[in-house]
Write a protein that holds these residues in place. Structure first.
Motif, PDB file in Angstrom:
ATOM      1  N   ILE A  32       0.874  -1.326   0.108  1.00 43.87           N
ATOM      2  CA  ILE A  32      -0.178  -0.203   0.092  1.00 43.87           C
ATOM      3  C   ILE A  32       0.746   1.072   0.070  1.00 43.87           C
ATOM      4  N   HIS A  33       0.843   2.023  -0.967  1.00 47.43           N
ATOM      5  CA  HIS A  33       1.340   3.438  -1.021  1.00 47.43           C
ATOM      6  C   HIS A  33       0.473   4.421  -0.943  1.00 47.43           C
ATOM      7  N   VAL A  34       0.763   5.641  -0.139  1.00 45.27           N
ATOM      8  CA  VAL A  34      -0.309   6.627   0.129  1.00 45.27           C
ATOM      9  C   VAL A  34       0.344   7.853  -0.675  1.00 45.27           C
ATOM     10  N   LEU A  35      -0.543   8.405  -1.553  1.00 43.49           N
ATOM     11  CA  LEU A  35      -0.192   9.693  -2.045  1.00 43.49           C
ATOM     12  C   LEU A  35      -0.660  10.893  -1.256  1.00 43.49           C
ATOM     13  N   VAL A  36       0.326  11.790  -0.843  1.00 47.45           N
ATOM     14  CA  VAL A  36      -0.392  13.322  -0.306  1.00 47.45           C
ATOM     15  C   VAL A  36       0.176  14.185  -1.429  1.00 47.45           C
ATOM     16  N   ALA A  37      -0.965  14.682  -1.996  1.00 46.77           N
ATOM     17  CA  ALA A  37      -0.712  15.912  -2.866  1.00 46.77           C
ATOM     18  C   ALA A  37      -1.365  17.043  -2.198  1.00 46.77           C
ATOM     19  N   GLY A  38      -0.591  18.424  -2.133  1.00 48.06           N
ATOM     20  CA  GLY A  38      -0.968  19.284  -1.499  1.00 48.06           C
ATOM     21  C   GLY A  38       0.254  20.303  -1.605  1.00 48.06           C
ATOM     22  N   GLN A  39       0.288  21.413  -0.474  1.00 45.03           N
ATOM     23  CA  GLN A  39       1.244  22.257  -0.501  1.00 45.03           C
ATOM     24  C   GLN A  39       1.664  22.541   0.904  1.00 45.03           C
ATOM     25  N   GLY A  40       2.858  22.310   1.333  1.00 48.30           N
ATOM     26  CA  GLY A  40       3.389  22.403   2.760  1.00 48.30           C
ATOM     27  C   GLY A  40       2.613  21.343   3.667  1.00 48.30           C
ATOM     28  N   ALA A  41       2.364  20.136   3.047  1.00 46.97           N
ATOM     29  CA  ALA A  41       1.861  19.034   3.867  1.00 46.97           C
ATOM     30  C   ALA A  41       2.695  18.074   4.481  1.00 46.97           C
ATOM     31  N   GLY A  42       3.673  18.707   4.779  1.00 47.07           N
ATOM     32  CA  GLY A  42       4.989  17.595   5.287  1.00 47.07           C
ATOM     33  C   GLY A  42       4.376  16.758   6.731  1.00 47.07           C
ATOM     34  N   ALA A  43       3.411  17.651   7.522  1.00 47.77           N
ATOM     35  CA  ALA A  43       3.015  17.040   8.896  1.00 47.77           C
ATOM     36  C   ALA A  43       1.920  15.784   8.321  1.00 47.77           C
ATOM     37  N   VAL A  44       1.366  16.035   7.426  1.00 46.47           N
ATOM     38  CA  VAL A  44       0.375  14.967   6.536  1.00 46.47           C
ATOM     39  C   VAL A  44       1.107  13.737   6.208  1.00 46.47           C
ATOM     40  N   ALA A  45       2.297  13.979   5.521  1.00 45.14           N
ATOM     41  CA  ALA A  45       3.031  12.944   5.081  1.00 45.14           C
ATOM     42  C   ALA A  45       3.373  12.170   6.269  1.00 45.14           C
ATOM     43  N   GLU A  46       3.985  12.910   7.114  1.00 44.65           N
ATOM     44  CA  GLU A  46       4.771  12.110   8.378  1.00 44.65           C
ATOM     45  C   GLU A  46       3.545  11.463   9.057  1.00 44.65           C
ATOM     46  N   ALA A  47       2.440  12.051   9.403  1.00 45.80           N
ATOM     47  CA  ALA A  47       1.299  11.136   9.690  1.00 45.80           C
ATOM     48  C   ALA A  47       1.056   9.969   9.023  1.00 45.80           C
ATOM     49  N   VAL A  54       1.086   0.798   5.721  1.00 48.08           N
ATOM     50  CA  VAL A  54       1.643   1.612   4.689  1.00 48.08           C
ATOM     51  C   VAL A  54       3.104   1.303   4.372  1.00 48.08           C
ATOM     52  N   ALA A  55       3.239   1.113   3.178  1.00 50.95           N
ATOM     53  CA  ALA A  55       4.740   0.732   2.744  1.00 50.95           C
ATOM     54  C   ALA A  55       5.487   1.893   2.369  1.00 50.95           C
ATOM     55  N   LYS A  56       4.721   2.913   1.642  1.00 52.54           N
ATOM     56  CA  LYS A  56       5.466   4.084   0.982  1.00 52.54           C
ATOM     57  C   LYS A  56       4.523   5.161   1.110  1.00 52.54           C
ATOM     58  N   VAL A  57       5.231   6.266   1.273  1.00 51.85           N
ATOM     59  CA  VAL A  57       4.244   7.600   1.181  1.00 51.85           C
ATOM     60  C   VAL A  57       4.935   8.432   0.040  1.00 51.85           C
ATOM     61  N   LEU A  58       3.947   8.796  -0.896  1.00 50.81           N
ATOM     62  CA  LEU A  58       4.639   9.652  -2.049  1.00 50.81           C
ATOM     63  C   LEU A  58       4.137  11.245  -1.774  1.00 50.81           C
ATOM     64  N   VAL A  59       4.874  12.000  -1.898  1.00 50.55           N
ATOM     65  CA  VAL A  59       4.646  13.494  -1.437  1.00 50.55           C
ATOM     66  C   VAL A  59       4.859  14.399  -2.684  1.00 50.55           C
ATOM     67  N   ALA A  60       3.525  14.854  -3.159  1.00 45.19           N
ATOM     68  CA  ALA A  60       3.819  15.920  -4.161  1.00 45.19           C
ATOM     69  C   ALA A  60       3.382  17.175  -3.721  1.00 45.19           C
ATOM     70  N   ASP A  61       4.270  18.018  -3.492  1.00 41.14           N
ATOM     71  CA  ASP A  61       4.409  19.315  -2.884  1.00 41.14           C
ATOM     72  C   ASP A  61       4.279  20.500  -4.027  1.00 41.14           C
ATOM     73  N   ASN A  62       3.118  21.035  -4.260  1.00 41.99           N
ATOM     74  CA  ASN A  62       3.266  22.192  -5.246  1.00 41.99           C
ATOM     75  C   ASN A  62       1.954  23.147  -5.040  1.00 41.99           C
ATOM     76  N   ALA A  63       2.267  24.341  -5.199  1.00 37.12           N
ATOM     77  CA  ALA A  63       1.211  25.135  -5.204  1.00 37.12           C
ATOM     78  C   ALA A  63      -0.056  24.523  -6.024  1.00 37.12           C
ATOM     79  N   ALA A  64       0.078  24.351  -7.015  1.00 36.38           N
ATOM     80  CA  ALA A  64      -1.139  24.000  -7.965  1.00 36.38           C
ATOM     81  C   ALA A  64      -2.116  22.900  -7.216  1.00 36.38           C
ATOM     82  N   TYR A  65      -1.419  22.191  -6.059  1.00 36.29           N
ATOM     83  CA  TYR A  65      -2.248  21.010  -5.517  1.00 36.29           C
ATOM     84  C   TYR A  65      -2.659  21.537  -3.990  1.00 36.29           C
ATOM     85  N   ALA A  66      -2.635  22.878  -3.599  1.00 33.47           N
ATOM     86  CA  ALA A  66      -2.927  23.344  -2.407  1.00 33.47           C
ATOM     87  C   ALA A  66      -4.368  23.195  -2.131  1.00 33.47           C
TER      88      ALA A  66
END
Lengths: 309, 249
Positions: A32-47, A54-66
């Motif tokens: 199971i991989h979890v995608l966190v798409a957002g902006q400044g969502a570091g705390a969410v990725a840690e959680a 969950v085996a892997k967390v992918l973080v897409a950090d970009n203003a477009a995903y805010a």
């Protein structure tokens, strides 16, 4: 098999519905991989990395995903999702907004609001406002699915230690922009996650009378919901609506006060463990699904109930 | 500008449906059919845009059996100018419907497409989003307010915690939520006039669209019935039962 779960969040907190979605993914089986798409969502990725299973967390950090705009997030999910066997999201307003756009981009049918996993390609979902349960089989290369949170017990929020990986892909379609939002403020538990829900209907007569339900709810640690009639009459804001077109809840105890029990409302609460109906009309359809029914004037019964619990 | 509205023929929302004994689906023989309630709201919004002078033409489209002409006539009686039926007897998935609607969008070139947020039979909540993806347009789903200004549309959306407003470049797709408006009733003279309005019938083949699906419904069952409850006589008895019998408080 590897499953991609789209995290539900507000850039600060990982929403509980994500834990139910991971539980559904665990029933399918595989990494199971979890995608966190957002902006400044570091705390969410840690959680998300701490979530059990969950085996892997992918973080897409970009203003477009805010603001989770589907025009930008859906192409990201479709691009990443090509390598997965399943893409899952909670059937929240965000999940429902984004995932069909992903499915169409991948040219596959979507399966909405599953309530159980029969096998890796077969799922159950309610149709006709919950009056029938369909078993649906998917032959799609990537199975795109939204998960009804109340159908799955959440996995533990702690205990995992997944690797966190940044995703560089940036998609900005440039055809939509966020203007603003108005969120209802409440100190009570979130409606879809509450153990006890007290709901009022047209029988409450006006918005002011909901104070009786708030007092009872506070004593029980309950969330307060409403029927469509109460929302349409302007008694309470629409995010409190329980039903086919509002929120789906399945608490331990659901107390329906001054609610007749239309099909539309029952679709949102009939999977509750114990249902109590308080209504002065003893012919009201709500009594057909209630475990305990009390035929009484709610303006006498509710204050008395509040005193006794 | 031209507005395209999609409507679906569904079982009337007041009907309590029954599952067929062979678990192949729900029994729709001799059951009252109507326009999906969210689609009524979509038609109403288009008519209001026309009354405000924003919309110049309203084209209403349905994908379904030939009997869906009834729902198209209803939309014409409510104020739509002309109708298109993409005739297809079988039930289609949301993706197939979205592909057919995309072909109609390419043909008609509307500036705004309005759909309901979900149909009350399949409860999918997918078609509008899928149409937006296929056409590359922005999407304003679960709309409670729609305001067009120049070449963009501001859509206030109902979200889990409250309301959110987004701005979309036109052309765009909007799906309606319940609180967008209160649909009007068709008057008898308008129902008579609607019979003379144009209704074009197309087929998936004519539009060059394949309706093949990756989903298959294996069976349809009735939900588990709840065991019969009891009526209590007083609040005190209710509290006692909840504490000692159900053990939920």
């Amino acid at each position: 098999m590897t499953i991609l779960v789209i995290a539900e969040h507000d850039n600060k907190v990982l929403a509980p519905a994500t834990l139910n979605t991971v539980a559904a993914a665990a029933k399918i089986g595989g990494d199971i991989h979890v995608l966190v798409a957002g902006q400044g969502a570091g705390a969410v990725a840690e959680a998300a990395a701490k979530v059990a299973g969950v085996a892997k967390v992918l973080v897409a950090d970009n203003a477009a995903y805010a603001h989770q705009l589907p025009e930008n997030v859906a192409p990201l999910v479709a691009e990443l999702g090509k390598g997965y066997s399943h893409i899952l999201a909670a059937a929240t307003s965000n999940g429902k907004n984004i995932l069909p756009r992903v499915a169409a981009a991948l040219d596959v049918d979507q399966i909405s609001e599953i309530i159980s996993v029969e096998s890796a390609d077969t799922f159950k979902r309610p149709i006709y406002a919950g009056n029938a349960i369909a078993t649906v089989q998917s032959s799609a290369a990537v199975k795109v699915i939204t998960v009804r949170a109340t159908g799955f017990d959440p996995v533990a929020a702690e205990g995992g230690s997944a690797a966190v990986e940044a995703v560089a892909a940036a998609h900005d379609a440039g055809i939509s922009s966020f203007v603003g939002e108005e969120l209802a403020k409440s100190d009570r538990p979130e409606l879809t996650a509450a153990k006890i829900v007290v709901s009022g209907g047209r029988g409450m007569q006006n918005g002011d009378n909901f104070k009786h339900l708030y007092a009872l709810a506070d004593k029980l640690g309950a969330a307060v919901g409403a029927s469509r009639a109460a929302v349409d009459a302007g008694f309470v804001p629409n995010d409190m609506q329980v039903g086919q077109t509002g929120k789906i809840v399945a608490p331990q105890l659901y107390i329906a006060v001054g609610i007749s029990g239309a099909i539309q409302h029952l679709a949102g609460m009939k999977d509750s463990k114990v249902i109590v109906a308080i209504n002065k009309d003893e012919e009201a359809p709500i009594f057909q699904v209630a475990d305990y029914g009390l035929v009484a004037d709610l303006f006498e019964a509710i204050p008395e109930l509040e005193k006794l619990v | 500008m031209k507005v395209l509205v999609a409507v679906k023929r569904v079982v009337d929302y007041n009907v309590k449906v029954r599952v067929k004994a062979d678990n192949s689906g729900v029994d729709l023989a001799n059951v009252k059919m109507s326009m999906n309630p969210f689609c009524e709201i979509a038609v109403e919004e288009a008519v209001r845009l026309k009354e405000k002078g924003v919309a110049t033409e309203i084209v209403v489209v349905s994908v379904g059996p030939s009997t869906a002409q009834e729902q198209l006539r209803t939309a014409l009686a409510l104020g739509a100018d002309r109708a298109i039926l993409v005739e297809n007897a079988e039930d289609l998935t949301s993706l197939a419907v979205a592909k057919l609607l995309k072909a109609v969008v390419d043909k008609e070139q509307p500036q705004l497409v309005i759909l309901g947020k979900q149909a009350i039979d399949s409860d999918n909540n997918q078609t509008g989003q899928m149409l937006a993806a296929l056409s590359g347009y922005g999407q304003g789903t679960f709309a409670s307010k729609v305001e067009i200004s120049g070449d963009s549309v501001a859509v206030t959306r109902e979200i889990d915690g409250g309301a959110q407003t987004v701005s979309l470049k036109l052309p765009a797709i909007v799906t309606t939520d319940l609180r967008l408006n209160e649909p009007r009733y068709a008057s008898l003279p308008n129902i008579m006039k609607a019979k003379k309005k144009p209704l074009e019938v197309l087929t998936p083949d004519a539009l060059g669209v394949s309706t093949a699906s990756t989903n298959k419904t294996v069976k349809v069952e009735a939900p588990a019935a709840r065991s019969a409850g009891i009526k209590v006589k007083s609040v005190a008895e209710l509290v006692e039962k909840l504490k000692n019998e159900a053990k939920v408080i």
